[in-house]
Write a protein that holds these residues in place. Structure first.
Motif, PDB file in Angstrom:
ATOM      1  N   HIS A 164      34.736  70.011  83.526  1.00 30.05           N
ATOM      2  CA  HIS A 164      34.989  70.244  84.977  1.00 30.05           C
ATOM      3  C   HIS A 164      35.555  71.414  85.499  1.00 30.05           C
ATOM      4  O   HIS A 164      35.895  71.478  86.711  1.00 30.05           O
ATOM      5  CB  HIS A 164      35.409  68.667  85.701  1.00 30.05           C
ATOM      6  N   GLY A 165      36.124  72.302  84.487  1.00 25.37           N
ATOM      7  CA  GLY A 165      36.801  73.481  85.033  1.00 25.37           C
ATOM      8  C   GLY A 165      38.241  73.182  84.966  1.00 25.37           C
ATOM      9  O   GLY A 165      38.868  72.200  84.840  1.00 25.37           O
ATOM     10  N   PRO A 166      38.838  74.344  85.251  1.00 26.11           N
ATOM     11  CA  PRO A 166      38.537  75.629  85.452  1.00 26.11           C
ATOM     12  C   PRO A 166      37.757  76.527  84.057  1.00 26.11           C
ATOM     13  O   PRO A 166      38.222  75.675  82.999  1.00 26.11           O
ATOM     14  CB  PRO A 166      39.654  76.489  86.041  1.00 26.11           C
ATOM     15  N   PRO A 167      37.185  77.456  84.383  1.00 26.99           N
ATOM     16  CA  PRO A 167      36.877  78.123  85.518  1.00 26.99           C
ATOM     17  C   PRO A 167      35.636  77.470  86.191  1.00 26.99           C
ATOM     18  O   PRO A 167      35.069  76.645  85.883  1.00 26.99           O
ATOM     19  CB  PRO A 167      36.301  79.532  84.872  1.00 26.99           C
ATOM     20  N   TRP A 168      35.614  77.872  87.572  1.00 26.62           N
ATOM     21  CA  TRP A 168      34.274  77.650  88.436  1.00 26.62           C
ATOM     22  C   TRP A 168      33.583  78.296  88.665  1.00 26.62           C
ATOM     23  O   TRP A 168      33.677  79.520  88.804  1.00 26.62           O
ATOM     24  CB  TRP A 168      35.039  76.594  89.683  1.00 26.62           C
ATOM     25  N   PRO A 169      32.153  78.206  88.788  1.00 21.42           N
ATOM     26  CA  PRO A 169      31.612  76.558  88.809  1.00 21.42           C
ATOM     27  C   PRO A 169      31.575  76.131  87.385  1.00 21.42           C
ATOM     28  O   PRO A 169      31.373  76.950  86.500  1.00 21.42           O
ATOM     29  CB  PRO A 169      30.349  76.895  89.450  1.00 21.42           C
ATOM     30  N   ALA A 170      32.021  74.860  87.255  1.00 19.70           N
ATOM     31  CA  ALA A 170      32.120  74.471  85.992  1.00 19.70           C
ATOM     32  C   ALA A 170      30.870  74.198  85.206  1.00 19.70           C
ATOM     33  O   ALA A 170      29.902  73.835  85.910  1.00 19.70           O
ATOM     34  CB  ALA A 170      33.047  72.958  85.939  1.00 19.70           C
ATOM     35  N   PRO A 171      30.684  74.234  84.174  1.00 22.97           N
ATOM     36  CA  PRO A 171      29.472  73.768  83.222  1.00 22.97           C
ATOM     37  C   PRO A 171      28.860  72.476  83.371  1.00 22.97           C
ATOM     38  O   PRO A 171      27.746  72.123  83.534  1.00 22.97           O
ATOM     39  CB  PRO A 171      29.609  73.995  81.697  1.00 22.97           C
ATOM     40  N   SER A 172      29.732  71.554  84.078  1.00 19.80           N
ATOM     41  CA  SER A 172      29.259  70.049  84.047  1.00 19.80           C
ATOM     42  C   SER A 172      28.188  70.264  85.488  1.00 19.80           C
ATOM     43  O   SER A 172      27.295  69.071  85.245  1.00 19.80           O
ATOM     44  CB  SER A 172      30.372  69.261  84.643  1.00 19.80           C
ATOM     45  N   VAL A 173      28.255  70.965  86.338  1.00 18.06           N
ATOM     46  CA  VAL A 173      27.356  71.018  87.489  1.00 18.06           C
ATOM     47  C   VAL A 173      25.832  71.422  87.063  1.00 18.06           C
ATOM     48  O   VAL A 173      24.812  71.350  87.813  1.00 18.06           O
ATOM     49  CB  VAL A 173      27.725  72.003  88.287  1.00 18.06           C
ATOM     50  N   HIS A 174      25.943  72.157  85.734  1.00 15.23           N
ATOM     51  CA  HIS A 174      24.373  72.316  85.224  1.00 15.23           C
ATOM     52  C   HIS A 174      24.000  71.309  84.271  1.00 15.23           C
ATOM     53  O   HIS A 174      22.777  71.429  83.895  1.00 15.23           O
ATOM     54  CB  HIS A 174      24.447  73.723  84.351  1.00 15.23           C
ATOM     55  N   ALA A 175      24.692  70.265  83.615  1.00 12.74           N
ATOM     56  CA  ALA A 175      24.570  69.450  82.575  1.00 12.74           C
ATOM     57  C   ALA A 175      23.747  68.439  83.234  1.00 12.74           C
ATOM     58  O   ALA A 175      23.588  68.164  84.592  1.00 12.74           O
ATOM     59  CB  ALA A 175      25.734  68.823  82.220  1.00 12.74           C
ATOM     60  N   VAL A 176      22.845  67.751  82.567  1.00 18.56           N
ATOM     61  CA  VAL A 176      21.855  66.773  82.776  1.00 18.56           C
ATOM     62  C   VAL A 176      22.070  65.505  82.406  1.00 18.56           C
ATOM     63  O   VAL A 176      22.317  65.354  81.056  1.00 18.56           O
ATOM     64  CB  VAL A 176      20.340  67.108  82.730  1.00 18.56           C
ATOM     65  N   CYS A 236      27.377  77.574  79.982  1.00 17.43           N
ATOM     66  CA  CYS A 236      27.280  76.498  79.228  1.00 17.43           C
ATOM     67  C   CYS A 236      27.592  76.788  77.799  1.00 17.43           C
ATOM     68  O   CYS A 236      27.986  76.260  77.116  1.00 17.43           O
ATOM     69  CB  CYS A 236      25.755  76.124  79.341  1.00 17.43           C
ATOM     70  N   CYS A 237      27.238  78.262  77.505  1.00 15.04           N
ATOM     71  CA  CYS A 237      27.452  78.737  75.994  1.00 15.04           C
ATOM     72  C   CYS A 237      29.062  78.480  75.756  1.00 15.04           C
ATOM     73  O   CYS A 237      29.361  78.282  74.804  1.00 15.04           O
ATOM     74  CB  CYS A 237      27.018  80.177  75.666  1.00 15.04           C
ATOM     75  N   LEU A 238      29.728  79.109  76.836  1.00 18.81           N
ATOM     76  CA  LEU A 238      31.160  79.381  76.435  1.00 18.81           C
ATOM     77  C   LEU A 238      31.795  77.768  76.857  1.00 18.81           C
ATOM     78  O   LEU A 238      32.671  77.470  76.079  1.00 18.81           O
ATOM     79  CB  LEU A 238      32.105  79.917  77.667  1.00 18.81           C
ATOM     80  N   GLY A 239      31.313  76.833  77.475  1.00 14.94           N
ATOM     81  CA  GLY A 239      31.549  75.418  77.524  1.00 14.94           C
ATOM     82  C   GLY A 239      31.668  74.685  76.074  1.00 14.94           C
ATOM     83  O   GLY A 239      32.092  73.805  75.796  1.00 14.94           O
ATOM     84  N   CYS A 240      30.525  75.238  75.277  1.00 14.87           N
ATOM     85  CA  CYS A 240      30.071  74.583  74.012  1.00 14.87           C
ATOM     86  C   CYS A 240      31.130  75.289  72.916  1.00 14.87           C
ATOM     87  O   CYS A 240      31.013  74.967  71.833  1.00 14.87           O
ATOM     88  CB  CYS A 240      28.630  74.731  73.619  1.00 14.87           C
ATOM     89  N   GLY A 241      31.652  76.589  73.320  1.00 17.63           N
ATOM     90  CA  GLY A 241      32.541  77.166  72.102  1.00 17.63           C
ATOM     91  C   GLY A 241      31.524  78.146  71.564  1.00 17.63           C
ATOM     92  O   GLY A 241      31.984  78.806  70.610  1.00 17.63           O
TER      93      GLY A 241
END
Length: 446
Positions: free
Chosen positions: A134-146, A282-287
């Motif tokens: 959910h962040g930070p940073p924003w916009p957080a990757p969660s807004v793109h996940a399904v 999304c890439c950064l969110g997964c590491g």
């Protein structure tokens, strides 16, 4: 100029490549020779043609991915026993990505962490993890996940149909090439498709190269309306160095095998930027911090939504098209990152024209691929510069779970010019027809 300087940096570098791939990756060996790379190959097939094109060939069965950690240790011992002095290790083959990250860890070579590769490789884990970011940073990757549910049993299917809005999409957890991906409208269709995949695709021998070495677990995810796009990214140290966006045409529902593509994107600059940032986050969110990655997204009324992350160089025609249009070689970039070298890439690359392409499928084009659009005819047209051809499979064998046989594209100074050339070519060769309406597949490319 940038490619020439990169050429000097990689010349003579010793690289271990995990998995040779098939006919669609034949460009690798010629490119490696041109760049002066010294390749050492680990491959399951002892008779693979590439065994004669590398410095060292290590025959090793890498298809049982539930033993990746053990295999990484064994391969590290083999590398040390042979005295290989490696500068890097990488893979562009879906099946070998987690093993490659584990081996890099064993050998102390640059790579994104194995945990990040595992997260990106297992599709439900990717989505469920990002939904929690959910962040930070924003916009957080969660807004793109399904929203999605993993499926390992009929009981999981029954539970999932009450949690995921239908219609939905069912796919293999570790799949590739859209094999087995299907739109499901209701609970009976979900159960039917799960049972069919469980029966037909049980292990690697049933369909090599699509991830069945990890098993045949599936997932159900919400079906997202919108236009589909690929974003090919180059990351180094968590920084975005370059991104290339392409547009995909509508698929032949209920299947999701790719039909057509266009590059560069026809989207407005702000929409293109949204897709790039979504893919990057999304890439950064997964590491995923270092490497060349392919991210599939849909652009919806609510912004970009993630389909999946492929933690390797884009497949099919993408490396070829990006090299032709932008002068950037994703293979060279991947090799440089694997050696711990920052690729020097243009900050704002501008395309030198437009490419529009269509896929040929054996199930739809067997007759024309054996006559008016034979291998010899298509190759001759490519050699004359009348089309751009990428071979993806070697044999004309129809099957229920198929991948595209080849990609046929035309260039133009505008998308409209490229589209019209391609449509005329497809009509003349017999690729276009009532069963495969090329004009419809190209209708998104304005």
């Amino acid at each position: 100029m940038l490619r020439r300087s990169a050429h000097c940096l990689v010349e003579g570098k010793q690289l271990l490549l995990i998995g040779a791939g098939g006919v669609s990756k034949k460009f690798v060996w010629e490119a490696a020779r041109d760049y002066g790379l010294k390749l050492h190959l680990v491959e399951s097939d002892p008779n693979h043609f590439a065994s004669q094109l590398v410095q060292t060939f290590i025959h090793f069965d890498v298809t049982e991915h539930r033993r990746d950690e053990e295999n990484a240790r064994l391969l590290a011992e083999l590398v040390r026993a042979r005295g290989l002095q490696l500068d890097g290790c990488f893979s562009y083959w879906d099946d070998c990505l987690v093993l490659t990250a584990l081996l890099c860890q064993e050998l102390g070579l640059p790579c994104s962490p194995p945990a990040a590769m595992r997260l990106a490789k297992q599709k439900s884990c990717t989505q469920l993890h990002l939904l929690r970011c959910h962040g930070p940073p924003w916009p957080a990757p969660s807004v793109h996940a399904v929203p999605c549910c993993p499926l390992e049993s009929e009981a999981d299917v029954e539970k999932a149909v009450h949690q995921v809005p239908l219609p939905g999409v069912m796919k293999l957890e570790f799949g590739a090439g859209a094999v087995g991906v299907r739109l499901v409208e209701d609970a009976p269709q979900c159960h039917e498709h799960f049972s069919q995949i469980a029966r037909d695709l049980q292990g690697e021998a049933d369909h090599p190269g699509i991830g069945l070495g990890w098993g045949n677990a599936m997932l159900l995810m919400e079906f997202i309306e919108g236009t589909e796009h690929d974003v090919d990214l180059v990351l180094f140290g968590g920084r975005l160095l370059a991104a290339f966006v392409s547009d995909n045409g509508p698929t032949r529902l209920p299947g999701f095998t790719e039909t057509a593509a266009c590059m560069p994107t026809g989207l407005a600059p702000e929409q293109e930027a949204q897709l790039v940032q979504a893919a990057f986050r999304c890439c950064l969110g997964c590491g995923l911090l270092d490497g060349v990655f392919n991210v599939e997204l849909k652009l919806t009324g609510a912004g970009p939504k993630l389909i999946e992350i492929n933690p390797r160089m884009g497949g099919f025609y993408l490396r070829d098209w990006i090299l032709e249009l932008y002068g950037v070689d994703l293979l060279l970039a991947a090799a440089m990152v694997a050696c711990g070298l920052r690729p020097a890439l243009p900050t704002h690359p501008r395309a030198r024209g437009h490419l529009v392409g269509v896929m040929c499928l054996v199930s739809q084009h067997l007759q024309v691929l054996s006559s008016t659009a034979s291998r010899e005819t298509l190759q001759a047209l490519h050699d004359q510069g009348l089309l751009r051809l990428n071979w993806l499979e070697e044999v004309l064998v129809p099957g229920e779970y198929e991948e595209p046989y080849c990609s046929v594209a035309c260039a133009g100074s505008s998308p409209a010019e490229a589209r019209l050339r391609l449509l005329g070519l497809c009509q003349g060769l017999g690729i276009d027809g009532p069963h495969y309406p090329v004009a419809h597949f190209l209708s998104h490319f304005k």
